[in-house]
Design a protein around this motif. Sequence first.
Motif, mmCIF file in Angstrom:
data_model
loop_
_atom_site.group_PDB
_atom_site.id
_atom_site.type_symbol
_atom_site.label_atom_id
_atom_site.label_comp_id
_atom_site.label_asym_id
_atom_site.label_seq_id
_atom_site.Cartn_x
_atom_site.Cartn_y
_atom_site.Cartn_z
ATOM 1 N N ASN A 129 -3.552 11.460 -4.462
ATOM 2 C CA ASN A 129 -4.001 10.872 -3.203
ATOM 3 C C ASN A 129 -4.912 9.692 -3.516
ATOM 4 N N SER B 143 0.831 -1.210 0.000
ATOM 5 C CA SER B 143 0.000 0.000 0.000
ATOM 6 C C SER B 143 0.864 1.258 0.000
ATOM 7 N N ARG C 66 0.943 4.034 -3.000
ATOM 8 C CA ARG C 66 0.722 5.446 -2.666
ATOM 9 C C ARG C 66 1.841 6.320 -3.207
ATOM 10 N N ASN C 67 3.069 5.820 -3.160
ATOM 11 C CA ASN C 67 4.202 6.607 -3.648
ATOM 12 C C ASN C 67 4.323 6.584 -5.168
ATOM 13 N N ILE D 49 -6.735 3.429 -2.191
ATOM 14 C CA ILE D 49 -6.122 2.120 -2.412
ATOM 15 C C ILE D 49 -7.104 1.036 -1.980
ATOM 16 N N PRO E 136 -2.380 2.660 4.570
ATOM 17 C CA PRO E 136 -3.284 3.588 3.871
ATOM 18 C C PRO E 136 -4.207 2.862 2.892
#
Length: 352
Positions: free
Chosen positions: A191, A176, A180-181, A194, A218
């Motif tokens: 943003n 996750s 996100r990155n 996920i 996240p």
Amino acid sequence: PSIWPIIGDEIPDNDLQEIIIDAYPFTAQTVPIDPTTYVLELHHGPTCAFKDFGARFMARTMSYFNKDEDDVLHILVATSGDTGSAVGSAFQDVPGIDVTILYPKGKISPLQEKQLSTFTGNVRSLAVDGTFDDCQKLVKTAFTDSDLRNNLRLSSANSINISRLIPQSFYYLYSSLVVRNRAPRDSRIDNPAIIFVVPSGNFGNLTSGLIAQKMGAPISGFVAATNANRTIPDWIATGNYKARPSIATYSNAMDVGSPSNYERIINMYNLDEVRSLFASYWLDDAGTLQAIKNCHTRTGYMLDPHGAVAWQAWDDMRRGGMEALLRGEDFDHTKPGLTKNIPSWAQKIIEN
């Protein structure tokens, strides 16, 4: 590592680091196959099963805590396919521990049966005339047999043992964060919501994801994707939980009619919370074969039958299924596809 708050001071840091290094000479790979879809590859361990992650950490921690015991620790395991191979490999030649694996005769793949039948020494496999649910019932019955427990030290390496699930939560945390990155570069989404679409049978893997989310990963939500053994989708759709005999499908490791982790899920969440957190989906064998073909045609990526169920669930959702739910269209949960509950993150699928 995320395991330290759970272990506390039970294992010194240096010993814990050695366990982790020894358990994981391989990693989970997060592979993009289109701008908004990633495959979490969990087949890079020694038995090509995601359960290598849980079993290898479990074996080493059990060995650590068992090292000063005089009596042998007996591990009982029921498998619908890949659990047994992963557990057998993980515990092979571990001193002070014996392992007995029960599997349904004729209901696992030839490769899985070859893996199970070639263990020696402290690991043995027994074919059971029945289904995975029968094997699981035998294991659970053993743990409630007071005479047996008075004579043998027993434990399990199935997901009924929380020490199998905790290490599986690690790859949810890791992947996750990777997504996100990466998302701002891969899909120009700064943003991302996920969503983990989890091929599910006994629901241990998805429960590991729930643990990861509670530890701060996240993760916006989950999709419980099953084959025709749709006990959980039916429960989410109707509110009535009805365990049933499992039926054989192409995604055999998911052939579970009475998933034991249902009990964990309902102790973590009530039904309304589950419906808010999960989308629910099931697929038959014909749909599974078509999903393998569709994914390969559109992305060049070749899926196994279990991953194909998850991919088709995701593809149906983003190609109009979730929007149809939000419009109020009715879904027949007895037919392959989504159940009619609307998760809290549904709008984000449409926006992204």
